[in-house]
Structures are given as structure tokens and as C-alpha cells.
Write a protein that holds these residues in place. Structure first.
Motif, PDB file in Angstrom:
ATOM      1  N   PRO A 331       0.814  -1.228   0.000  1.00 24.90           N
ATOM      2  CA  PRO A 331       0.000   0.000   0.000  1.00 24.90           C
ATOM      3  C   PRO A 331       0.842   1.271   0.000  1.00 24.90           C
ATOM      4  O   PRO A 331       0.505   2.252  -0.674  1.00 24.90           O
ATOM      5  CB  PRO A 331      -0.809  -0.138   1.299  1.00 24.90           C
ATOM      6  CG  PRO A 331      -0.927  -1.606   1.519  1.00 24.90           C
ATOM      7  CD  PRO A 331       0.395  -2.161   1.067  1.00 24.90           C
ATOM      8  N   ALA A 332       1.952   1.277   0.736  1.00 19.48           N
ATOM      9  CA  ALA A 332       2.799   2.468   0.756  1.00 19.48           C
ATOM     10  C   ALA A 332       3.437   2.710  -0.600  1.00 19.48           C
ATOM     11  O   ALA A 332       3.512   3.856  -1.080  1.00 19.48           O
ATOM     12  CB  ALA A 332       3.881   2.310   1.823  1.00 19.48           C
ATOM     13  N   HIS A 333       3.901   1.654  -1.265  1.00 24.27           N
ATOM     14  CA  HIS A 333       4.482   1.799  -2.600  1.00 24.27           C
ATOM     15  C   HIS A 333       3.449   2.336  -3.582  1.00 24.27           C
ATOM     16  O   HIS A 333       3.742   3.246  -4.375  1.00 24.27           O
ATOM     17  CB  HIS A 333       5.021   0.451  -3.091  1.00 24.27           C
ATOM     18  CG  HIS A 333       6.341   0.072  -2.489  1.00 24.27           C
ATOM     19  ND1 HIS A 333       7.505   0.732  -2.797  1.00 24.27           N
ATOM     20  CD2 HIS A 333       6.675  -0.896  -1.605  1.00 24.27           C
ATOM     21  CE1 HIS A 333       8.510   0.190  -2.133  1.00 24.27           C
ATOM     22  NE2 HIS A 333       8.031  -0.805  -1.388  1.00 24.27           N
ATOM     23  N   ARG A 334       2.239   1.775  -3.560  1.00 23.88           N
ATOM     24  CA  ARG A 334       1.203   2.219  -4.485  1.00 23.88           C
ATOM     25  C   ARG A 334       0.832   3.674  -4.221  1.00 23.88           C
ATOM     26  O   ARG A 334       0.615   4.465  -5.147  1.00 23.88           O
ATOM     27  CB  ARG A 334      -0.032   1.317  -4.371  1.00 23.88           C
ATOM     28  CG  ARG A 334       0.194  -0.087  -4.929  1.00 23.88           C
ATOM     29  CD  ARG A 334      -1.119  -0.850  -5.055  1.00 23.88           C
ATOM     30  NE  ARG A 334      -1.761  -1.080  -3.764  1.00 23.88           N
ATOM     31  CZ  ARG A 334      -1.491  -2.125  -2.966  1.00 23.88           C
ATOM     32  NH1 ARG A 334      -0.592  -3.025  -3.336  1.00 23.88           N
ATOM     33  NH2 ARG A 334      -2.133  -2.275  -1.823  1.00 23.88           N
ATOM     34  N   HIS A 335       0.763   4.033  -2.948  1.00 26.24           N
ATOM     35  CA  HIS A 335       0.398   5.411  -2.601  1.00 26.24           C
ATOM     36  C   HIS A 335       1.461   6.394  -3.087  1.00 26.24           C
ATOM     37  O   HIS A 335       1.142   7.462  -3.634  1.00 26.24           O
ATOM     38  CB  HIS A 335       0.217   5.532  -1.085  1.00 26.24           C
ATOM     39  CG  HIS A 335      -0.125   6.914  -0.635  1.00 26.24           C
ATOM     40  ND1 HIS A 335      -1.267   7.577  -1.038  1.00 26.24           N
ATOM     41  CD2 HIS A 335       0.540   7.792   0.188  1.00 26.24           C
ATOM     42  CE1 HIS A 335      -1.298   8.783  -0.498  1.00 26.24           C
ATOM     43  NE2 HIS A 335      -0.203   8.933   0.241  1.00 26.24           N
ATOM     44  N   LEU A 336       2.729   6.053  -2.890  1.00 25.06           N
ATOM     45  CA  LEU A 336       3.804   6.939  -3.358  1.00 25.06           C
ATOM     46  C   LEU A 336       3.755   7.101  -4.869  1.00 25.06           C
ATOM     47  O   LEU A 336       3.841   8.225  -5.388  1.00 25.06           O
ATOM     48  CB  LEU A 336       5.163   6.360  -2.940  1.00 25.06           C
ATOM     49  CG  LEU A 336       6.390   7.114  -3.478  1.00 25.06           C
ATOM     50  CD1 LEU A 336       6.420   8.543  -2.945  1.00 25.06           C
ATOM     51  CD2 LEU A 336       7.673   6.373  -3.105  1.00 25.06           C
ATOM     52  N   THR A 337       3.591   5.991  -5.584  1.00 25.15           N
ATOM     53  CA  THR A 337       3.558   6.059  -7.046  1.00 25.15           C
ATOM     54  C   THR A 337       2.396   6.923  -7.526  1.00 25.15           C
ATOM     55  O   THR A 337       2.561   7.805  -8.379  1.00 25.15           O
ATOM     56  CB  THR A 337       3.443   4.643  -7.642  1.00 25.15           C
ATOM     57  OG1 THR A 337       4.577   3.874  -7.233  1.00 25.15           O
ATOM     58  CG2 THR A 337       3.383   4.693  -9.155  1.00 25.15           C
ATOM     59  N   ARG A 338       1.207   6.696  -6.967  1.00 23.10           N
ATOM     60  CA  ARG A 338       0.034   7.467  -7.405  1.00 23.10           C
ATOM     61  C   ARG A 338       0.177   8.938  -7.045  1.00 23.10           C
ATOM     62  O   ARG A 338      -0.233   9.812  -7.825  1.00 23.10           O
ATOM     63  CB  ARG A 338      -1.224   6.882  -6.755  1.00 23.10           C
ATOM     64  CG  ARG A 338      -1.599   5.503  -7.296  1.00 23.10           C
ATOM     65  CD  ARG A 338      -2.660   4.851  -6.436  1.00 23.10           C
ATOM     66  NE  ARG A 338      -2.982   3.502  -6.884  1.00 23.10           N
ATOM     67  CZ  ARG A 338      -3.698   2.637  -6.185  1.00 23.10           C
ATOM     68  NH1 ARG A 338      -4.159   2.977  -4.969  1.00 23.10           N
ATOM     69  NH2 ARG A 338      -3.944   1.441  -6.655  1.00 23.10           N
TER      70      ARG A 338
END
Length: 448
Positions: A331-338
Motif C-alpha cells: 500500500p505504501a508503494h502504491r500510494h507513493l507512485t500514485r
């Protein structure tokens, strides 16, 4: 006057107005990975378009920037179409040249126009290769020493300055290819000329070449290096069918193309990105376009390996892509990317640098999804070769490099297959599955 946005605008303006004359009315940082600026100078009622090419910030070249400027100046003096050189600036370290009109790609260009432009390019290479090397040597341009093969001097400089001197971690693939190149070096048979080496970088207009570009690797070497360099460049800039151009080179120069040497220099030049970016990928510095460097290295490493596979006689098979898995950090990776994707990226050089962060975030997200599987598969491959499974990724790199250095060609076929799998797995980590940065181009080997 637009600002350069990097603190160098005042220095560049002062140098140009003092050394070239006139008034700087525009200065703009080019949107690319190395420092460079577009500048317009108003002089005698006319606009003089200039280009300021700065020194690399993250990786060394085979030769210093001043060497490039001198090489370009000698070409200019002998009628080769290159941008006219105006001089050297110490702060920032850069040299100033004319800005030449023309396109640097063939996207959307009709095939006939591209063919005519590339025929013109070959004719320019023939003229360049026929030049007396004495003016280049007098200008301090690198040339092979007594008893040294002209086709080897460039690699020696590149390997020493960009790799050995700055090596940060084990690099078993690079050591494998360097060893292979050392064992299979062709004889240049007395061929020696001024060469650009990173061939295929050009500007064109209406089927004619307006300038040769990016001459940082120019030196006195084997002219077959330029033909090999064109094959490496062709997947990135669609130069067209190169085989007829090789035949044109033979016809116009009266010299047979040594296809074995061209193929060798194709492999050598494909390795150049790994030579150049090994250090900065191991230890990035501010301003590094990490993902572009990584993409270039993986892509051209595959090209070099495929070239060696052709010689060794290894059939390369497709590599399976690991299934992505969820993790506590997903979730943290996806949030940073978005978050990075949705921000205002700006324009020009600022947009370019912001995009670097987006690509890096996507890479890290992909590592979270399949990175563990990639490392495990690499360690399994190493275990099958050396007889024991390394404890970690770091141990695996060191032990595989030790094996390569001691092998002396006995396991070339097995190592080609192993590195083929490793490179394709690394390619899969570059970004989301199917994205442009994960694509590998099918490259035709040099031929006539």
C-alpha cells in the motif's frame, strides 16, 4: 530572458557576452540527463543560436569534455559537418557551439528521405575515415600507443577511467563480457582513422545530414568501430536497414567491411553503458537519472549478450516472469507512485527531473511485487553453476564474479544462458509489466 533554473545562467551569460559578444536574450536548460543549455545571443541586430554542452554530473566518459571539444574542432576544420565550436567555459565546465537546425530522429520521416539521409551519413563517415590522423594527434586526441591495436585503445580508456577506477561492487556480467572481449579481440589489420565511435547520432533535414552530434567518444581507432556503433544505435534511433549502408561504405571507401570486426565492436559498444554507469548505479549521486541509466544498461547488456550467443552458438529461450505477490509494504508503494503521478510535473527541464522520481517509484513498487522471486531465481542459477547456494544477493554477486574471473572461457555457454536469464529478470523489475521501460527490442546482428 528565461532563467536556466540551475544557478549557471549568470556564469553562462557573462562568458558569452564577454567571449562571443552581443547580449544574451534567452537561456534555457535542456530537458535531459546531462547539463546543457539553449542560448540565444543578440549580436549586430541578429540572433545567434548557441548550445552550451556541460560536463557530466554522474558518470565519467572514456575521454574528458575538453578532449571532445578538440576532436569536434578538428572535424570542423576539415569540412566534416559538425556544430562550430566557440570556446571553453570553466564555470560551469562546458564548451559552446553553434546550434544547428535539423531533427535527431526519423520518427514520421518517409522511408525514402531517411534512406537518403543515411546514405549521406555513410558518405560523411567515409570522408572522416579518410582524413589524415596527424592533425588529431597534434591536437592531443587519443591514439593507440606503439604496438597497441587501434581497435583496443578506446576500450582501454573506457574500462580504466569509467569502471576500474570507480568500481563499487561486484559486476559479474561486466567481467564476463570484458573477459570474452579480451579473448576474442580481432586484428585491426593496420586500419586506423579518426572515428566517432558512438555512431548514428546526427541531425538531418530534407534527406541530408546537417551535423554529427555528441562526439564525446571520438578518438583515433579502427573505422570498423563506427560501423559496429551504428548497429547498437539503430534500435534507439530508427536508422533503417543497415546492411545496404554497409555495402555503400564498401563502394564509397574502396575498403571491404570486416564483418567479424564489426560484430566484435557491436558487442563492445553495447557494453559501453554498463562500463559508464556501473558506479552511479551502485551509488547514485544527485541529478542521476537512475531509471534511464538502468534501462539503457539492461537493454544494451542484452544486446551484447545476444551478440556473444551468436558466436558461442547458444540458443536463448524465453524467461518466465514471476507472479507478483502482495506484501505489507505494497500500500505504501502504491500510494507513493500514485501521489507522484498526480502531481503537477511542470514543464521543460523541471518536468524531466520530476518524471525521474515517478519512474523510480514505479521501479520500487515492482521490486516489492516480484523482487524476492527474482533474487531467489538468480541465487538458484548461481548455485547450479558453482555448486553451492550463496547466502544473500551480495554474496551471490561476489561469488559469481569470482567464478567468472577464474573461468577463462571454459563455461562460456553456461554463463551466456545464466546471464540471459538474469538480465531478463532485471528487465522485468524496471516498471509495471508491459510498460515501455520493461520492453526489449529484437536487434538484428551486423550483416551485409
Amino acid at each position: 530572458m528565461s532563467a536556466s533554473g540551475d544557478g549557471h545562467g549568470e556564469w553562462i551569460t557573462g562568458w558569452l557576452e564577454r567571449e562571443v559578444g552581443g547580449k544574451v536574450v534567452r537561456i534555457e536548460r535542456q530537458a535531459r540527463w546531462r547539463p546543457a543549455w539553449w542560448v540565444d545571443v543578440e549580436r549586430d541586430g541578429e540572433i545567434l543560436p548557441l548550445y552550451v554542452r556541460g560536463e557530466r554530473v554522474d558518470s565519467p566518459s572514456a575521454f574528458p569534455l575538453r578532449h571532445e571539444m578538440r576532436f569536434q574542432s578538428v572535424l570542423q576544420e576539415h569540412g566534416i559537418p559538425v556544430p562550430a565550436v566557440y570556446g571553453w567555459s570553466e564555470e560551469p565546465r562546458a564548451y559552446v557551439m553553434a546550434r544547428v537546425e535539423g531533427r535527431d530522429s526519423f520518427e514520421g520521416v518517409p522511408d525514402d528521405e531517411r534512406r537518403r539521409a543515411m546514405e549521406d551519413y555513410i558518405d560523411i563517415l567515409v570522408r572522416l575515415h579518410a582524413l589524415d590522423v596527424a592533425p588529431f594527434v597534434d591536437a592531443g586526441i587519443v591514439r593507440a600507443g606503439p604496438g597497441e591495436d587501434p581497435g583496443a585503445v578506446g576500450l582501454r580508456h573506457f574500462e580504466d577511467s569509467a569502471y576500474r577506477k570507480l568500481k563499487k561492487r561486484p559486476d559479474p556480467f561486466q567481467e564476463f563480457v570484458l573477459g570474452w572481449l579480451s579473448r576474442h579481440r580481432p586484428d585491426s589489420r593496420g586500419r586506423e582513422s579518426a572515428i566517432v565511435w558512438d555512431a548514428g547520432q546526427l541531425l538531418h533535414s530534407d534527406g541530408r545530414i546537417t551535423a554529427l552530434l555528441d562526439l564525446e567518444f571520438g578518438h583515433v581507432g579502427d573505422p570498423m568501430q563506427d560501423l559496429g556503433g551504428m548497429w547498437v544505435r539503430s534500435p534507439f534511433v530508427a536508422l533503417g536497414d543497415l546492411a545496404p549502408l554497409m555495402r555503400r561504405y564498401e563502394e564509397r571507401s574502396g575498403t571491404a567491411v570486416d564483418l567479424q570486426a564489426v560484430h566484435y565492436h557491436y558487442i563492445l559498444w553495447a557494453l559501453s553503458n554498463q562500463l559508464e554507469f556501473h558506479s552511479v548505479l551502485a551509488d547514485p549521486v544527485p541529478g542521476t537519472d537512475y531509471m534511464l541509466n538502468l534501462h539503457w544498461c539492461i537493454e544494451t547488456n542484452l544486446m551484447a549478450l545476444e551478440g556473444i550467443a551468436t558466436v558461442v552458438g547458444v540458443d536463448l529461450v524465453e524467461v518466465d516472469e514471476p507472479e507478483p505477490v502482495g506484501s505489507a509494504y505494497g500500500p505504501a508503494h502504491r500510494h507513493l507512485t500514485r501521489s507522484l503521478e498526480r502531481q503537477d510535473l511542470g514543464a521543460g527541464a523541471q518536468r524531466y527531473h520530476n518524471r525521474m522520481s515517478v519512474r523510480l517509484a514505479r521501479h520500487l513498487q515492482r521490486i516489492d511485487e516480484i523482487g524476492a522471486a527474482v533474487v531467489a531465481a538468480d541465487l538458484d542459477d548461481t548455485a547450479a553453476l558453482i555448486g553451492r547456494r550463496p547466502r544473500s544477493w551480495a554474496d551471490g554477486g561476489r561469488e559469481l564474479e569470482d567464478f567468472v574471473l577464474a573461468d577463462d572461457g571454459r563455461h562460456d555457454a553456461e554463463l551466456v544462458a545464466l546471464f540471459h536469464r538474469r538480465l531478463h529478470r532485471a528487465r522485468m523489475l524496471n516498471g509495471p509489466a508491459g510498460s515501455w521501460i520493461t520492453q526489449h527490442r529484437n536487434v538484428a546482428q551486423p550483416s551485409l
